[in-house]
Scaffold this active site. Structure first.
Site, PDB file in Angstrom:
ATOM      1  N   CYS A  59       0.814  -1.228   0.000  1.00  0.00           N
ATOM      2  CA  CYS A  59       0.000   0.000   0.000  1.00  0.00           C
ATOM      3  C   CYS A  59       0.842   1.270   0.000  1.00  0.00           C
ATOM      4  CB  CYS A  59      -0.960   0.001   1.186  1.00  0.00           C
ATOM      5  SG  CYS A  59      -2.080  -1.402   1.152  1.00  0.00           S
ATOM      6  N   HIS A 104      -3.442   7.319   1.927  1.00  0.00           N
ATOM      7  CA  HIS A 104      -3.817   5.977   1.498  1.00  0.00           C
ATOM      8  C   HIS A 104      -5.218   5.685   2.031  1.00  0.00           C
ATOM      9  CE1 HIS A 104      -4.001   1.806   0.753  1.00  0.00           C
ATOM     10  NE2 HIS A 104      -3.798   1.432   1.999  1.00  0.00           N
ATOM     11  N   ASN A 159     -10.033  -0.055  -0.542  1.00  0.00           N
ATOM     12  CA  ASN A 159      -8.574   0.005  -0.454  1.00  0.00           C
ATOM     13  C   ASN A 159      -7.986  -0.582  -1.741  1.00  0.00           C
ATOM     14  OD1 ASN A 159      -5.873  -0.376   0.104  1.00  0.00           O
ATOM     15  ND2 ASN A 159      -6.201  -1.202   2.165  1.00  0.00           N
TER      16      ASN A 159
HETATM   17  O1  UT7 Z   1      -3.887  -1.058   3.523  1.00  0.00           O
HETATM   18  C1  UT7 Z   1      -2.990  -1.425   4.510  1.00  0.00           C
HETATM   19  C2  UT7 Z   1      -3.412  -0.953   5.802  1.00  0.00           C
HETATM   20  N1  UT7 Z   1      -4.619  -1.644   6.218  1.00  0.00           N
HETATM   21  C3  UT7 Z   1      -5.311  -1.100   7.152  1.00  0.00           C
HETATM   22  O2  UT7 Z   1      -4.966  -0.030   7.565  1.00  0.00           O
HETATM   23  C4  UT7 Z   1      -6.483  -1.844   7.744  1.00  0.00           C
HETATM   24  C5  UT7 Z   1      -6.517  -1.591   9.223  1.00  0.00           C
HETATM   25  N2  UT7 Z   1      -7.574  -2.233   9.944  1.00  0.00           N
HETATM   26  C6  UT7 Z   1      -8.886  -1.919   9.808  1.00  0.00           C
HETATM   27  O3  UT7 Z   1      -9.235  -1.097   9.003  1.00  0.00           O
HETATM   28  C7  UT7 Z   1      -9.888  -2.542  10.750  1.00  0.00           C
HETATM   29  O4  UT7 Z   1      -9.192  -3.200  11.797  1.00  0.00           O
HETATM   30  C8  UT7 Z   1     -10.860  -3.540  10.071  1.00  0.00           C
HETATM   31  C9  UT7 Z   1     -11.816  -2.763   9.181  1.00  0.00           C
HETATM   32  C10 UT7 Z   1     -10.061  -4.525   9.241  1.00  0.00           C
HETATM   33  C11 UT7 Z   1     -11.673  -4.292  11.124  1.00  0.00           C
HETATM   34  O5  UT7 Z   1     -12.392  -3.373  11.926  1.00  0.00           O
HETATM   35  P1  UT7 Z   1     -12.378  -3.530  13.520  1.00  0.00           P
HETATM   36  O6  UT7 Z   1     -13.260  -2.492  14.049  1.00  0.00           O
HETATM   37  O7  UT7 Z   1     -10.935  -3.523  13.926  1.00  0.00           O
HETATM   38  O8  UT7 Z   1     -13.083  -4.943  13.708  1.00  0.00           O
HETATM   39  P2  UT7 Z   1     -12.518  -6.287  14.362  1.00  0.00           P
HETATM   40  O9  UT7 Z   1     -11.508  -6.924  13.441  1.00  0.00           O
HETATM   41  O10 UT7 Z   1     -12.099  -5.997  15.773  1.00  0.00           O
HETATM   42  O11 UT7 Z   1     -13.830  -7.177  14.361  1.00  0.00           O
HETATM   43  C12 UT7 Z   1     -14.987  -6.849  15.157  1.00  0.00           C
HETATM   44  C13 UT7 Z   1     -16.065  -7.864  14.927  1.00  0.00           C
HETATM   45  C14 UT7 Z   1     -15.579  -9.306  15.063  1.00  0.00           C
HETATM   46  O12 UT7 Z   1     -16.640 -10.064  15.662  1.00  0.00           O
HETATM   47  P3  UT7 Z   1     -16.586 -10.443  17.215  1.00  0.00           P
HETATM   48  O13 UT7 Z   1     -15.346 -11.258  17.396  1.00  0.00           O
HETATM   49  O14 UT7 Z   1     -16.571  -9.142  17.945  1.00  0.00           O
HETATM   50  O15 UT7 Z   1     -17.862 -11.209  17.384  1.00  0.00           O
HETATM   51  C15 UT7 Z   1     -15.399  -9.768  13.667  1.00  0.00           C
HETATM   52  O16 UT7 Z   1     -15.543 -11.153  13.515  1.00  0.00           O
HETATM   53  O17 UT7 Z   1     -16.546  -7.755  13.580  1.00  0.00           O
HETATM   54  C16 UT7 Z   1     -16.513  -9.057  12.945  1.00  0.00           C
HETATM   55  N3  UT7 Z   1     -16.264  -8.862  11.517  1.00  0.00           N
HETATM   56  C17 UT7 Z   1     -17.232  -8.666  10.609  1.00  0.00           C
HETATM   57  N4  UT7 Z   1     -18.579  -8.619  10.729  1.00  0.00           N
HETATM   58  C18 UT7 Z   1     -19.291  -8.392   9.608  1.00  0.00           C
HETATM   59  C19 UT7 Z   1     -15.056  -8.808  10.881  1.00  0.00           C
HETATM   60  N5  UT7 Z   1     -15.246  -8.590   9.564  1.00  0.00           N
HETATM   61  C20 UT7 Z   1     -16.583  -8.499   9.374  1.00  0.00           C
HETATM   62  C21 UT7 Z   1     -17.387  -8.281   8.238  1.00  0.00           C
HETATM   63  N6  UT7 Z   1     -18.723  -8.225   8.396  1.00  0.00           N
HETATM   64  N7  UT7 Z   1     -16.857  -8.086   7.007  1.00  0.00           N
END
Ligand code: UT7
Length: 324
Positions: free
Chosen positions: A113, A251, A281
């Site tokens: 990225c 980004h 992204n």
């Molecule tokens: O390009 C390179 C750089 N990349 C980035 O900068 C990405 C950085 N990270 C992020 O943007 C975020 O961490 C994400 C968007 C990837 C995830 O968001 P989050 O608020 O950190 O969510 P999480 O991973 O902590 O997940 C929260 C909940 C989980 O469920 P439980 O364990 O709380 O029951 C996940 O299983 O959301 C669930 N979950 C989803 N639910 C519906 C994860 N993905 C999804 C989904 N739809 N697509």
């Protein structure tokens, strides 16, 4: 002396648009979750006949037209991508051939990225040393081809596209605070964070292409800290302050990262270019795509002070301050 001048920008997107609602039909997710956690509403996905090279070539042609220069004047092509058409040769050489400017320098840069920021700095350095007079710097990706479409934690986040800029070597008389060109850049990498964001395959390890794997919340935390630190570093090095910046072109990974990073620097959200809602992204393509969108819609104008920044797998991260 100010660095290389940006003569024009261009971008290209695949024809097919996939909305969050469409994604929710084949993976366990929802429009509400994706919008709330990321700001993404839709993404473009490459179809038959569309590859990283075709998107890169279309973006390059648009940038050349915007700059008003002929492809024959391009002596250097650097293409940032993590999704090349082939393991080798470099996709940049395919673009060179498609543009009909064979003979100069052409190679790919792999910094995921942050690839466009890396490519821009390398191009600026080569132009400063006289290796070429004009360069095309391109970020192009087809991440849809390395996504695990059953992994909802990654497949909802990415899209395909390409962005390009035409750069011209600096001249000795182009100096001073208001001179157009690249004013300063900083690049970093921390290989210890390799396993937080990576592809689980490759020619030498598995002989497969592999799929994107990410520990999202950890990447998120590192992104906000690394990006705000590198922005401060570029400002300190160049003698500008956050209030001098007209536009930040970040980004486009997550709207919440854009907000948090801007807030840490005291930059108001109206100065941050956001395209993550439309493009998701697009990895190395995201910064030049967003830059092109904001130039073409009239927000970014000649004379504006623009900060580009990105962070990605490796980890790699960087920023460049440019006077348009
Ligand atoms: O390009 C390179 C750089 N990349 C980035 O900068 C990405 C950085 N990270 C992020 O943007 C975020 O961490 C994400 C968007 C990837 C995830 O968001 P989050 O608020 O950190 O969510 P999480 O991973 O902590 O997940 C929260 C909940 C989980 O469920 P439980 O364990 O709380 O029951 C996940 O299983 O959301 C669930 N979950 C989803 N639910 C519906 C994860 N993905 C999804 C989904 N739809 N697509």
């Amino acid at each position: 002396m100010t660095g290389s001048r940006l003569l024009g920008t261009g971008s290209a997107l695949p024809r097919q648009v996939v909305t969050n609602a469409q994604l929710a039909e084949w993976v366990d997710t929802s429009d509400e979750w994706i919008v709330e956690r990321t700001g993404i509403r839709q993404r473009h996905i490459a179809g038959e006949g569309e590859t990283t090279a075709t998107l890169a070539t279309a973006a390059a042609r648009a940038a050349l037209a915007d700059a008003g220069v002929d492809a024959s004047s391009i002596g250097l092509i650097i293409l940032a991508t993590a999704t090349p058409d082939n393991t080798f040769p470099a996709t940049a050489t395919k673009v060179q051939d498609a543009l009909g400017c064979n003979g100069g320098i052409a190679f790919d840069v792999a910094a995921v990225c942050s690839g466009f920021l890396y490519a821009l700095s390398v191009a600026d350095s080569l132009l400063r040393t006289g290796m070429a007079k004009r360069a095309l710097v391109i970020g192009a990706e087809t991440f849809s081809r390395i996504l695990d479409w059953e992994d909802r934690t990654t497949c909802v986040l990415f899209g395909d596209g390409a962005g390009a800029v035409v750069l011209e070597a600096p001249s000795a008389d182009n100096a001073g605070k208001d001179a157009p060109g690249i004013i300063g850049s900083k690049l970093h990498a921390d290989g210890a964070q390799h396993d937080l964001l990576y592809v689980d395959g490759g020619p030498s390890s598995t002989q497969t292409v592999g799929h994107v794997r990410m520990r999202g919340p950890e990447v998120f935390r590192h992104a906000v800290v690394n990006l705000s630190d590198v922005l401060k570093e570029v400002l300190a090095d160049t003698g500008f302050s956050a209030s001098d910046i007209d536009w930040v072109v970040p980004h486009q990974a997550n709207a919440r990262i854009l907000d948090a990073t801007a807030r840490k620097l005291g930059i108001t959200p109206d100065k941050v270019i956001v395209t993550v809602d439309r493009h998701a992204n697009t990895s190395a393509a995201s910064v030049p795509l967003a830059l092109d969108v904001a130039r073409k819609d009239g927000r970014i104008k000649a004379g504006d002070l623009v900060m580009l920044e990105a962070m990605g797998g490796g980890f790699t991260w960087g920023a460049s301050l440019i006077r348009m």
